[in-house]
Scaffold this active site. Sequence first.
Site, PDB file in Angstrom:
ATOM      1  N   ASP A   1      -6.952   4.140  -4.606  1.00  0.00           N
ATOM      2  CA  ASP A   1      -7.616   4.001  -3.305  1.00  0.00           C
ATOM      3  C   ASP A   1      -8.257   5.380  -3.086  1.00  0.00           C
ATOM      4  O   ASP A   1      -8.490   6.093  -4.073  1.00  0.00           O
ATOM      5  CB  ASP A   1      -6.598   3.631  -2.211  1.00  0.00           C
ATOM      6  CG  ASP A   1      -7.258   3.116  -0.936  1.00  0.00           C
ATOM      7  OD1 ASP A   1      -7.645   1.942  -0.892  1.00  0.00           O
ATOM      8  OD2 ASP A   1      -7.410   3.899   0.038  1.00  0.00           O
TER       9      ASP A   1
ATOM     10  N   LYS B   1       0.867  -1.185   0.000  1.00  0.00           N
ATOM     11  CA  LYS B   1       0.000   0.000   0.000  1.00  0.00           C
ATOM     12  C   LYS B   1       0.898   1.228   0.000  1.00  0.00           C
ATOM     13  O   LYS B   1       2.029   1.162   0.473  1.00  0.00           O
ATOM     14  CB  LYS B   1      -0.867   0.025   1.271  1.00  0.00           C
ATOM     15  CG  LYS B   1      -2.128   0.834   1.111  1.00  0.00           C
ATOM     16  CD  LYS B   1      -3.241  -0.022   0.567  1.00  0.00           C
ATOM     17  CE  LYS B   1      -4.490   0.760   0.265  1.00  0.00           C
ATOM     18  NZ  LYS B   1      -5.625  -0.152   0.005  1.00  0.00           N
TER      19      LYS B   1
HETATM   20  N1  GLU Z   1      -7.362   0.070  -2.967  1.00  0.00           N
HETATM   21  C1  GLU Z   1      -8.104  -1.118  -3.262  1.00  0.00           C
HETATM   22  C2  GLU Z   1      -8.104  -2.021  -2.046  1.00  0.00           C
HETATM   23  O1  GLU Z   1      -8.174  -1.543  -0.941  1.00  0.00           O
HETATM   24  C3  GLU Z   1      -7.666  -1.781  -4.557  1.00  0.00           C
HETATM   25  C4  GLU Z   1      -6.228  -2.157  -4.650  1.00  0.00           C
HETATM   26  C5  GLU Z   1      -5.786  -2.652  -6.021  1.00  0.00           C
HETATM   27  O2  GLU Z   1      -6.609  -2.702  -6.932  1.00  0.00           O
HETATM   28  O3  GLU Z   1      -4.609  -2.984  -6.129  1.00  0.00           O
HETATM   29  O4  GLU Z   1      -8.105  -3.216  -2.128  1.00  0.00           O
END
Ligand code: GLU
Length: 449
Positions: free
Chosen positions: A170, A130
Amino acid sequence: MSNVYEQRVNDFMAKVIAKNPSEVEFHQAVHEVVESIIPFIEENPQYKDAKILDRMVEPERVIMFRVPWLDDKGDVQVNRGFRIEMNSAIGPYKGGLRLHPTVNLGVLKFLAFEQVFKNSLTTLPMGGGKGGSDFDPKGKSDNEVMRFTQSFMSELFRHIGPNTDVPAGDIGVGGREIGFLFGQYKRLRNEFTGILTGKGMEWGGSLIRPEATGYGAVYFAQEMLNTRNDSMNGKIVAISGSGNVAQYATEKATEFGAKVVTLSDSSGYIYDPAGIDADKLAFVMELKNVRRGRIKEYADKYGVEFFAGQRPWGVKCDIAMPCATQNEVNEEEAKTLLANGCFVISEGANMPSSPEAIEVYQNAKILYGLGKAANAGGVAVSGLEMSQNSMRFNWTREEVDAKLQQIMKDIHSTCVKWGKDGDYIDYVKGANIGGFVKVADAMLAQGLV
Ligand code: GLU
């Protein structure tokens, strides 16, 4: 939980807290997981002996960097950028980038930690990561967002790659930001590869990716309801948020015959007892995605009530879908939801319920689909976007949607497999153990890394 296990959980948490002081969201996310995992590893000593849990709470790598940029007045601004590369046992680091003033190391570590379990649950080969920044996109011009994202990628590009680490969106990162980030990466590397997901359809994106998180959370709610021979049809749904996840959850829930009566943003919520139909949703999408305005405008346009500074958990509903952010449902609100007849929670956001709220759901034995299971549809279709990029081929809308539905069913089955306790399904336990086993076995197989 027995006293012995409780003591082990407390001892483990004391170490995590001492080592990561002030990272309160990270402590919360780890605590929720270890409550499920510690009893499990006591019965499966191979994980205990190899200190898998101790290794999993330590990121493989944390990257923190300066992001200087020029605002429209020509003044210098400085933000902090991050990428947490949490775990790569089952695939390249994968997870979104968040742009929000509340972003800090602890928030991103909680999100990266959750992502490891979530990605494992999708059945696809993705590790967990992340990233993001404390940059606040609210009120910024397109040019300011572009200059910030270009500066951000000017550092991030050296750490990511299609087989190394693949970021995505996100909170605060949608199609516009992914476009600017991708353009800058391509320019720096002279390479057109799948280093980000959530890309535009013309340049490597996957159909259904924008819809995937919201649709997936509704598919998961439908799976939970199935266990009680019930369905979404005719249900009243309270949704928080009004961004990407909330919008597509509204669309799919309405398509399934439910009535969505609330949406919100950081200023308050709107309550539309007649339901947010397709036309009204089209207005919300234009308002939020193009004009970037406030949800209050919905109340003005459709003559419904706006509740300033409040969250929508006081309304009467059967199903609640928190789709805004972490810790947006507290104990009091959870009790109010239940008192008003709510018996299904499907979380589109990451960790939206406080630990006390979760206890309320669990004591009442309602259908509680936690974020790392219920919102995994987004990253699942990101995984499918990676596959399509590697093949240099695109699946149709129907193909991707069918795969998404199957993945949500599989995640549900995994939760049932590990979380079933008599008639009750403990989705928290099921998702945590189900997500853990695959990653832990891969870590055991790969030795002490
Ligand atoms: N931000 C999204 C999550 O919390 C998607 C992450 C992604 O597609 O890599 O899973």
